[in-house]
Design a protein around this motif. Structure first.
Motif: not given
Length: 282
Positions: A143-157
């Motif tokens: 998490i980059i507060k106030g800017k963005e979130i980095i997510v990863r596929e739960l069913l992938g990479e």
């Protein structure tokens, strides 16, 4: 990339000042990105509104998405029953549910065949990117507060940076988002409402998905997560529906998985395919 001053060395390493190298290119790219974001912001509400016009297809899709718990005549009150339930359903209906011709509503609109749904050049580009979008679970990695979130596929990479200033302030690392992740140019945004789950759901949701993939392989031996998401993404909402809203229940995951195993085994037997673990004899 952090902001570079006009008179600073260009980020590309050319040795030139930024203003004499990539500044004009970067400004043009940023302008194009803003246009696509504006097109996407205007387009999504139009798509959801269009989805509501498919009155003949909605009842069966509604039953499928909500696993028979609600009927379509409860649509107006669904936001009071489920967290943004109507918005979640209509977004899924537009992006995931195949209509009579086998295409989703988004795929139909992207073809440009709907004369009463005119598209600007930027909207056509956006829809071209959205055709393959399906409901999918993602784990929050950073998490980059106030800017963005980095997510990863739960069913992938694959990892995705989601530009969402508000979300970055009220989510935590490890939490699960079940959402339509919409590409707009080179960036990604949350489309519609997300189901927001606690970190302890991640492994159990993966087990739940594995059970459905195993069942899908009865008819499609090579099926994987991508096939499940393309054809049966509604089951993700079935998992969400079973989770307790107020008091934690440590037994809920085992109950969900047991019920799912039983239901899928019975479904296989009803069409003569046997239980997933059984081998058929010719």
């Amino acid at each position: 990339m952090s902001k570079i001053g006009r008179n600073e060395p260009c980020w590309c390493g050319s040795g030139k000042k930024y203003k004499h190298c990539h500044l004009a290119i970067d400004e043009a790219a940023a302008a194009d990105q803003r246009k696509l974001k504006q097109a996407g912001d205007a387009l999504l509400p139009r798509i959801v509104e269009r989805a509501q016009m498919h009155t003949a297809a909605i009842p069966a899709a509604f039953t499928q998405y909500w696993n028979g718990k609600y009927t379509s005549d409860q649509m107006a009150n669904l936001d009071d029953i489920e967290d943004r339930g109507a918005e979640r359903f209509l977004t899924w209906f537009a992006f995931d549910h195949p209509l009579e011709d086998g295409q989703t509503l988004v795929e139909q609109l992207a073809s440009g065949a709907a004369e009463d749904f005119p598209l600007s050049e930027d909207e056509a580009k956006v829809l071209g990117q959205w055709k393959a979008v399906r409901l999918q679970p993602y784990v929050i990695d950073r998490i980059i507060k106030g800017k963005e979130i980095i997510v990863r596929e739960l069913l992938g990479e694959t990892e995705y940076p989601i530009e969402d200033h508000a979300a970055s302030r009220h989510v935590e690392v490890g939490e699960v988002l079940i959402v339509h992740l919409l590409p707009l140019g080179s960036r990604f945004y949350i489309g519609g409402a997300a189901a927001h789950l606690t970190p302890d759901t991640a492994d159990k949701l993966r087990e739940f998905a594995d059970l459905h993939v195993q069942a899908l392989r009865r008819e499609q031996p090579e099926a994987g997560y991508a096939d499940l998401l393309r054809t049966q993404s509604h089951v993700l909402n079935h998992f969400v529906m079973e989770l307790p809203v107020e008091e934690p229940d440590p037994t809920v995951f085992d109950r969900i998985l047991l019920q799912t195993r039983t239901a899928l085994a019975l479904a296989g037997e009803s069409v003569g395919l046997g239980r997933p673990s059984e081998k058929r004899e010719d």
